[in-house]
Enzyme design. Structure first.
Site, short mmCIF file in Angstrom:
data_model
loop_
_atom_site.label_atom_id
_atom_site.label_comp_id
_atom_site.label_asym_id
_atom_site.label_seq_id
_atom_site.Cartn_x
_atom_site.Cartn_y
_atom_site.Cartn_z
N ARG A 1 0.83 -1.21 0.00
CA ARG A 1 0.00 0.00 0.00
C ARG A 1 0.87 1.26 0.00
O ARG A 1 0.55 2.24 -0.65
CB ARG A 1 -0.97 0.02 1.18
CG ARG A 1 -2.08 -1.01 1.09
CD ARG A 1 -2.95 -0.78 -0.16
NE ARG A 1 -3.76 -1.92 -0.49
CZ ARG A 1 -3.42 -2.93 -1.28
NH1 ARG A 1 -2.22 -2.99 -1.83
NH2 ARG A 1 -4.26 -3.90 -1.56
N SER B 1 15.19 15.05 0.26
CA SER B 1 16.21 14.13 0.76
C SER B 1 15.58 13.01 1.58
O SER B 1 14.64 13.24 2.34
CB SER B 1 17.21 14.88 1.63
OG SER B 1 18.17 13.99 2.17
N GLU C 1 2.04 1.51 -3.42
CA GLU C 1 0.91 1.93 -4.25
C GLU C 1 0.67 3.44 -4.12
O GLU C 1 0.33 4.11 -5.10
CB GLU C 1 -0.34 1.16 -3.82
CG GLU C 1 -1.55 1.36 -4.67
CD GLU C 1 -2.70 0.48 -4.21
OE1 GLU C 1 -3.26 -0.20 -5.07
OE2 GLU C 1 -3.01 0.49 -3.00
#
Length: 160
Positions: free
Chosen positions: A100, A126, A103
């Site tokens: 997830r 960064s 995703e």
């Protein structure tokens, strides 16, 4: 409360310190939050040490050895080098929660990039001069929400 544990057969790319640390964590029944409080680190940074993704300072090693009952020499030997980051997760990840997060970057990565570029200019956020935290919120209906904060120094690209 359930605690995060490690099945080393499922994670063959982790360093030897991971098994040592997780075994002691399970034996002592400590959460990452409790360990983090003891060593003076953020709980995500603490978990990253356990997974071999962050470098432990000499003070971290001393405090972890003391808290978890691990001989300091063992931890010094296992945590003395530099982390070999990025090898612990196959891509794309199969573990549902990690997937997830992947995703989210797949779906919103370019949107994040566009908004960040508009706000800061051409550059990157960064992941070295970086901090993160996880918080739990409960709304008025009693639903729990995960809040993940990512804070990275903005690094503009150099013109050459």
């Amino acid at each position: 409360m359930s605690l995060a544990t490690l099945d080393t057969s499922q994670h063959p790319n982790l360093p030897s310190a991971s098994a040592t640390l997780f075994k002691a964590k399970a034996a002592k029944k400590f959460s990452f939050e409790q360990i983090a409080q003891h060593i003076g680190r953020n709980e995500v940074a603490t978990a990253a040490i356990f997974y071999g993704q962050a470098k432990a300072s000499p003070e971290d090693i001393t405090n972890l050895a003391s808290l978890l009952g691990i001989p300091q020499e063992v931890l010094e030997d296992q945590l003395n080098g530099f982390p070999d980051r990025g090898k612990s997760v196959e891509m794309p990840p199969k573990e549902p929660l990690i997937y997830r997060l992947y995703e989210i970057v797949q779906n919103y990565g370019y949107a994040y990039k566009a908004v960040l570029n508009e706000k800061f200019g051409d550059g990157i956020m960064s992941a070295i001069s970086f901090s993160t935290k996880v918080e739990k919120e409960t709304d008025a209906d009693g639903n729990n929400w995960a809040v993940i904060t990512l804070r990275g120094k903005w690094l503009p690209f150099s013109r050459f």
